[in-house]
Structure formats: C-alpha cells, structure tokens
Design a protein around this motif. Structure first.
Motif, PDB file in Angstrom:
ATOM      1  N   ASN A 102       0.826  -1.210   0.000  1.00  0.00           N
ATOM      2  CA  ASN A 102       0.000   0.000   0.000  1.00  0.00           C
ATOM      3  C   ASN A 102       0.859   1.257   0.000  1.00  0.00           C
ATOM      4  O   ASN A 102       2.086   1.211   0.070  1.00  0.00           O
ATOM      5  CB  ASN A 102      -0.952   0.001   1.212  1.00  0.00           C
ATOM      6  N   PHE A 103       0.174   2.396  -0.125  1.00  0.00           N
ATOM      7  CA  PHE A 103       0.769   3.705   0.111  1.00  0.00           C
ATOM      8  C   PHE A 103       0.299   4.132   1.499  1.00  0.00           C
ATOM      9  O   PHE A 103      -0.895   4.263   1.737  1.00  0.00           O
ATOM     10  CB  PHE A 103       0.323   4.711  -0.946  1.00  0.00           C
ATOM     11  N   ASP A 104       1.240   4.332   2.411  1.00  0.00           N
ATOM     12  CA  ASP A 104       0.887   4.526   3.814  1.00  0.00           C
ATOM     13  C   ASP A 104       1.451   5.840   4.318  1.00  0.00           C
ATOM     14  O   ASP A 104       2.382   6.409   3.739  1.00  0.00           O
ATOM     15  CB  ASP A 104       1.445   3.368   4.648  1.00  0.00           C
ATOM     16  N   THR A 105       0.907   6.304   5.419  1.00  0.00           N
ATOM     17  CA  THR A 105       1.409   7.498   6.084  1.00  0.00           C
ATOM     18  C   THR A 105       1.554   7.218   7.567  1.00  0.00           C
ATOM     19  O   THR A 105       0.642   6.679   8.196  1.00  0.00           O
ATOM     20  CB  THR A 105       0.456   8.697   5.899  1.00  0.00           C
ATOM     21  N   PHE A 106       2.711   7.564   8.114  1.00  0.00           N
ATOM     22  CA  PHE A 106       2.953   7.440   9.544  1.00  0.00           C
ATOM     23  C   PHE A 106       3.339   8.811  10.082  1.00  0.00           C
ATOM     24  O   PHE A 106       4.027   9.579   9.415  1.00  0.00           O
ATOM     25  CB  PHE A 106       4.062   6.422   9.832  1.00  0.00           C
ATOM     26  N   PHE A 107       2.892   9.107  11.284  1.00  0.00           N
ATOM     27  CA  PHE A 107       3.165  10.403  11.900  1.00  0.00           C
ATOM     28  C   PHE A 107       4.006  10.182  13.154  1.00  0.00           C
ATOM     29  O   PHE A 107       3.744   9.258  13.929  1.00  0.00           O
ATOM     30  CB  PHE A 107       1.855  11.102  12.282  1.00  0.00           C
ATOM     31  N   VAL A 108       5.016  11.013  13.326  1.00  0.00           N
ATOM     32  CA  VAL A 108       5.893  10.904  14.493  1.00  0.00           C
ATOM     33  C   VAL A 108       6.013  12.257  15.169  1.00  0.00           C
ATOM     34  O   VAL A 108       5.916  13.306  14.522  1.00  0.00           O
ATOM     35  CB  VAL A 108       7.288  10.374  14.110  1.00  0.00           C
ATOM     36  N   ASN A 109       6.232  12.211  16.493  1.00  0.00           N
ATOM     37  CA  ASN A 109       6.443  13.444  17.245  1.00  0.00           C
ATOM     38  C   ASN A 109       7.790  14.068  16.900  1.00  0.00           C
ATOM     39  O   ASN A 109       8.722  13.389  16.504  1.00  0.00           O
ATOM     40  CB  ASN A 109       6.406  13.164  18.753  1.00  0.00           C
ATOM     41  N   THR A 110       7.875  15.375  17.076  1.00  0.00           N
ATOM     42  CA  THR A 110       9.148  16.062  16.931  1.00  0.00           C
ATOM     43  C   THR A 110       9.701  16.392  18.319  1.00  0.00           C
ATOM     44  O   THR A 110       8.971  16.432  19.300  1.00  0.00           O
ATOM     45  CB  THR A 110       8.984  17.354  16.109  1.00  0.00           C
ATOM     46  N   THR A 111      11.002  16.617  18.372  1.00  0.00           N
ATOM     47  CA  THR A 111      11.656  16.858  19.655  1.00  0.00           C
ATOM     48  C   THR A 111      12.842  17.799  19.472  1.00  0.00           C
ATOM     49  O   THR A 111      13.422  17.878  18.381  1.00  0.00           O
ATOM     50  CB  THR A 111      12.141  15.531  20.284  1.00  0.00           C
ATOM     51  N   ASN A 112      13.168  18.509  20.537  1.00  0.00           N
ATOM     52  CA  ASN A 112      14.398  19.309  20.557  1.00  0.00           C
ATOM     53  C   ASN A 112      15.548  18.545  21.204  1.00  0.00           C
ATOM     54  O   ASN A 112      16.606  19.107  21.448  1.00  0.00           O
ATOM     55  CB  ASN A 112      14.152  20.634  21.293  1.00  0.00           C
ATOM     56  N   GLY A 113      15.322  17.272  21.488  1.00  0.00           N
ATOM     57  CA  GLY A 113      16.334  16.446  22.130  1.00  0.00           C
ATOM     58  C   GLY A 113      16.127  16.313  23.618  1.00  0.00           C
ATOM     59  O   GLY A 113      16.594  15.357  24.232  1.00  0.00           O
ATOM     60  N   ARG A 114      15.412  17.294  24.215  1.00  0.00           N
ATOM     61  CA  ARG A 114      15.150  17.245  25.651  1.00  0.00           C
ATOM     62  C   ARG A 114      13.775  16.678  25.965  1.00  0.00           C
ATOM     63  O   ARG A 114      13.601  15.988  26.965  1.00  0.00           O
ATOM     64  CB  ARG A 114      15.264  18.645  26.257  1.00  0.00           C
ATOM     65  N   ASN A 115      12.801  17.004  25.138  1.00  0.00           N
ATOM     66  CA  ASN A 115      11.427  16.548  25.340  1.00  0.00           C
ATOM     67  C   ASN A 115      10.659  16.742  24.041  1.00  0.00           C
ATOM     68  O   ASN A 115      11.127  17.449  23.128  1.00  0.00           O
ATOM     69  CB  ASN A 115      10.758  17.321  26.495  1.00  0.00           C
ATOM     70  N   PRO A 116       9.477  16.153  23.904  1.00  0.00           N
ATOM     71  CA  PRO A 116       8.682  16.387  22.704  1.00  0.00           C
ATOM     72  C   PRO A 116       8.269  17.845  22.620  1.00  0.00           C
ATOM     73  O   PRO A 116       8.124  18.536  23.638  1.00  0.00           O
ATOM     74  CB  PRO A 116       7.457  15.483  22.899  1.00  0.00           C
ATOM     75  N   VAL A 117       8.084  18.342  21.395  1.00  0.00           N
ATOM     76  CA  VAL A 117       7.635  19.715  21.185  1.00  0.00           C
ATOM     77  C   VAL A 117       6.429  19.684  20.249  1.00  0.00           C
ATOM     78  O   VAL A 117       6.192  18.696  19.550  1.00  0.00           O
ATOM     79  CB  VAL A 117       8.763  20.587  20.595  1.00  0.00           C
ATOM     80  N   PRO A 118       5.624  20.737  20.240  1.00  0.00           N
ATOM     81  CA  PRO A 118       4.435  20.746  19.388  1.00  0.00           C
ATOM     82  C   PRO A 118       4.801  20.523  17.919  1.00  0.00           C
ATOM     83  O   PRO A 118       5.847  20.945  17.445  1.00  0.00           O
ATOM     84  CB  PRO A 118       3.859  22.145  19.613  1.00  0.00           C
ATOM     85  N   GLY A 119       3.912  19.855  17.238  1.00  0.00           N
ATOM     86  CA  GLY A 119       4.130  19.555  15.833  1.00  0.00           C
ATOM     87  C   GLY A 119       4.421  18.086  15.626  1.00  0.00           C
ATOM     88  O   GLY A 119       4.743  17.356  16.564  1.00  0.00           O
ATOM     89  N   PHE A 120       4.312  17.647  14.417  1.00  0.00           N
ATOM     90  CA  PHE A 120       4.580  16.257  14.088  1.00  0.00           C
ATOM     91  C   PHE A 120       5.179  16.188  12.699  1.00  0.00           C
ATOM     92  O   PHE A 120       5.179  17.154  11.937  1.00  0.00           O
ATOM     93  CB  PHE A 120       3.306  15.411  14.175  1.00  0.00           C
ATOM     94  N   TYR A 121       5.677  15.036  12.364  1.00  0.00           N
ATOM     95  CA  TYR A 121       6.381  14.804  11.112  1.00  0.00           C
ATOM     96  C   TYR A 121       5.660  13.684  10.382  1.00  0.00           C
ATOM     97  O   TYR A 121       5.400  12.621  10.962  1.00  0.00           O
ATOM     98  CB  TYR A 121       7.818  14.397  11.431  1.00  0.00           C
ATOM     99  N   ALA A 122       5.303  13.917   9.136  1.00  0.00           N
ATOM    100  CA  ALA A 122       4.589  12.912   8.348  1.00  0.00           C
ATOM    101  C   ALA A 122       5.579  12.173   7.452  1.00  0.00           C
ATOM    102  O   ALA A 122       6.358  12.798   6.724  1.00  0.00           O
ATOM    103  CB  ALA A 122       3.505  13.561   7.516  1.00  0.00           C
ATOM    104  N   ALA A 123       5.562  10.860   7.536  1.00  0.00           N
ATOM    105  CA  ALA A 123       6.425  10.020   6.707  1.00  0.00           C
ATOM    106  C   ALA A 123       5.544   9.233   5.744  1.00  0.00           C
ATOM    107  O   ALA A 123       4.678   8.459   6.169  1.00  0.00           O
ATOM    108  CB  ALA A 123       7.237   9.073   7.583  1.00  0.00           C
TER     109      ALA A 123
END
Length: 385
Positions: A102-123
């Motif tokens: 299939n053609f799929d989409t996965f979403f992951v959290n973004t981070t500054n290295g210390r903790n998660p930050v608002p926003g996400f990344y679509a793969a």
C-alpha cells in the motif's frame, strides 16, 4: 501514529524490527477511499496496483524469500482491481504471511532532544496490509512490524529528508513500566538528570558493516574478554544486531568458552540448576537473604580496540527472586552469525546508528552514568528551540 481522524491521531503499537525489509501492519486496502467506505475501528490505506513499477521492485527486492513461502500471486479485488501481493515474515513465530502493498502514512512526534515539542512529522511510505489473524502470536495490542532496516522500503527512507541526518538512535528501557526512546535525526539527545549533557558525549564508535543478502546491521567483534582472558573471534565471523532475539546468541564454540570462563571466575557464587534457555544460573539468596551479585564484565573487543562492556545489568537475567542466569544463549554449532546481539543487551544502552558515515555509537550501560533509557522527559515542551 498511523492516521489522523476526526482531528486526532490514531496510535498503534508496532514490533521494532531492524532487519525487516518492509513495514506491515493490521489494515485493509481500499480502492475507493470515499467518506464512510472504511469500517469503524479499521485503518484503511490506498493500495498499490500490480501493474505499477514499485510492485515489481518490492516483490523482487523486499519480499521475504523462503522455500516455505507460497508463490506470490497478485490479488484481484471485488472491484476488479489487481492488488500487489508481497510475502512478509512474522518474526514472532516465523510463518510466512501474504500482505497487500500500500501507500501509507505514519506520523511521528518532533523533539528538541530534551522533550517532545508541538508539531509532528509525516512520513509517506510503502508498507503492507495484513489481516488481523497474522498478529495473533504477537504481544497484546501489537498490530504491526515496523522496519527500521537499511532497506529502501523501511520507514527510515521516508524519514530521510533535509535537514535531518540519516541517523537513528535506540534506547530500550529495562522495565516495561517505562517507555524507551527512538530518535531519528541529528541530535542532540538528553536524559535526566543531565539537562545539558548530550548523551553522544558518552559514546564510543565502531564501523557498521554490511552483509550480503541482509538489510540488517553488523559490527566486527575481534574477541570476547572476561577478566583478562579472551577468545579470538575468526575474521570471517559476523556479529549482527537483532530486536527480535531476546538474548544474545553465541555460536557453540564461542558460547562454551564464555560459559566456562564466566563459571571459573564466579566459582565462589552458589549455583542454581540451569533453566532453559540458559546454561549457567546462580542462587541469589543465602538463608533467605538476597545477595547482591558482584560479577566481572563481559567485554566485546571491537575494531580499533574499542570495548563494549557488558555489565551485570546486561549479563544476568533474574528469572525468579532467588535465581539469576547468564543471559547468553547457545546459537548452535552451525549458526549463520557467530554472534547475534539481542534486546536484553540493548537495555539501558544508548545505540546510535549513523547511516551516513556507517558508524555505530554505543554507550555501554547508562546505569554507570547514573541515568537510564527510562529517563527521557516525555513532558510536552513549548518550543522547538
């Protein structure tokens, strides 16, 4: 996260496989993705037609090959469309399954290295849909296999977008009560209580190697040393990483040396009867009182003399309150790989796979640095800087 529905993400649990050529999970392909066409509580994705070039590519380069797998036959849907079929390997009990590409989409959290930050990344990635029955042997609530291998069809390829570097880090916790961490990208990486210490400062590095016919990750182990005695590992022997094997397996000749040597240097510690799959076990209580085990490190001597020290936390598995066993397993006399490093030896070790420079960064046990893989701050931050 596998979907964004009604203004919220759908979370799914995946088994991490750093050797799998392709991600596959519990979903169905739908040719007509119009509103209401997908059943409730089911994830629907867009199929790949068997006429598309990518179908042939995945079938020939990323489909699981085994004499026990059925011959790939493309599937004709009820709407008359030809769906691309691929073989996938169930790493839990090893049967071959057939799934639809299939053609799929996965979403992951973004981070500054210390903790998660608002926003996400679509793969955006190719993956495969398998029926729910394919996951009956999996741990509870795990409905997929996530490929983090070097395959061109693993999720890593979809995450490989500027300015991110082609680097991922894995830090598995030693308790199921806490989550571990998977980072993709440049770093830095911080673990409490060190608010300003990048974990990369703890790392030593050794070359990552390739092995014909595998999308997995390998390193060179020159010898294994226990209290100043060592066994040389032949130059043509391979050492592989596995997130599927629970304990490090050693080819029989290497395993026998490790057990004999470890047994000799711990001869003052009371033994317990061996319990499968382990060959050397200890009694950890005396007259009902628990005794702390003081054991030597098992050192993997790598290329350029680098040393990965496996301390007691990663060499001894407590299987009962009064019994602990050496957490290495006999892999057999003819095993394909001399050493397969399993997940128990990953625990509380920070592993950085630098795919751009073909290097592995390793920390040895973080417990010796007074931190652990459970010490990442998962509290949502307010900024990416």
């Amino acid at each position: 996260m596998t979907a964004y529905i009604n203004s919220q993400f759908k979370h799914s649990n995946f088994l991490i496989d750093i050797d799998a050529p392709l991600t596959w999970h519990d979903c169905i392909v739908k040719w007509n993705m119009y509103q209401g066409s997908c059943p409730d509580n089911v994830l629907c994705t867009s199929p790949v037609s068997c006429d598309e070039y990518i179908c042939t590519e995945v079938q020939t380069s990323a489909s699981y090959e085994s004499p026990y797998c059925p011959r790939i036959k493309d599937t004709i849907s009820s709407e008359g469309f030809c769906a691309c079929t691929v073989n996938v390997n169930n790493p839990v009990d090893w049967p071959c399954n057939q799934a639809l590409l299939n053609f799929d989409t996965f979403f992951v959290n973004t981070t500054n290295g210390r903790n998660p930050v608002p926003g996400f990344y679509a793969a955006f990635s190719n993956a495969a849909c398998a029926p729910a029955s394919s996951f009956q042997s999996f741990p509870a609530n795990v409905t997929g296999v996530m490929a983090f291998s070097s395959s061109p069809y693993s999720l890593l390829t979809s995450l490989d977008q500027p300015p991110l570097k082609k680097t991922f880090s894995l830090c598995l916790p030693s308790t199921s009560a806490a989550p571990g961490i998977f980072f993709y990208g440049n770093g830095p990486y911080y673990l409490r209580p060190y608010s300003n210490v990048d974990v990369r400062s703890f790392l030593s590095y050794t070359p990552l190697l390739k092995h014909p016919g595998s999308f997995g990750y390998f390193i060179r182990v020159n010898s294994i040393e226990i209290k100043k005695r060592s066994i040389d590992i032949p130059g043509n022997a391979t050492t592989k990483f596995s997130t599927i094997e629970p304990y490090t397996t050693l080819r029989t000749d290497i395993y026998n040396f490790v057990v004999r040597r470890f047994s000799l240097v711990t001869k003052r510690i009371p033994r317990s009867n061996p319990e499968a799959p382990f060959g050397l076990c200890f009694n950890t209580s005396t007259n009902g009182a628990k005794v702390g085990l003081k054991l030597p490190d098992i050192d993997f001597i790598l290329q350029d003399g680098k040393k990965w020290s496996i301390s007691t936390a990663n060499s001894m598995k407590h299987i009962r309150e009064d019994v602990a066993c050496m957490a290495f397993v006999d892999g057999g006399a003819t095993s394909e790989h001399a050493i397969v490093i399993g997940t128990f030896q990953f625990e509380d070790n920070f592993l950085l796979f630098d795919l751009e420079n073909s290097n592995l960064g390793f920390s040895s046990s973080l417990l010796r640095k007074q931190t652990s893989c459970a010490n990442y701050n998962f509290t949502m931050g307010s900024s990416t800087f």
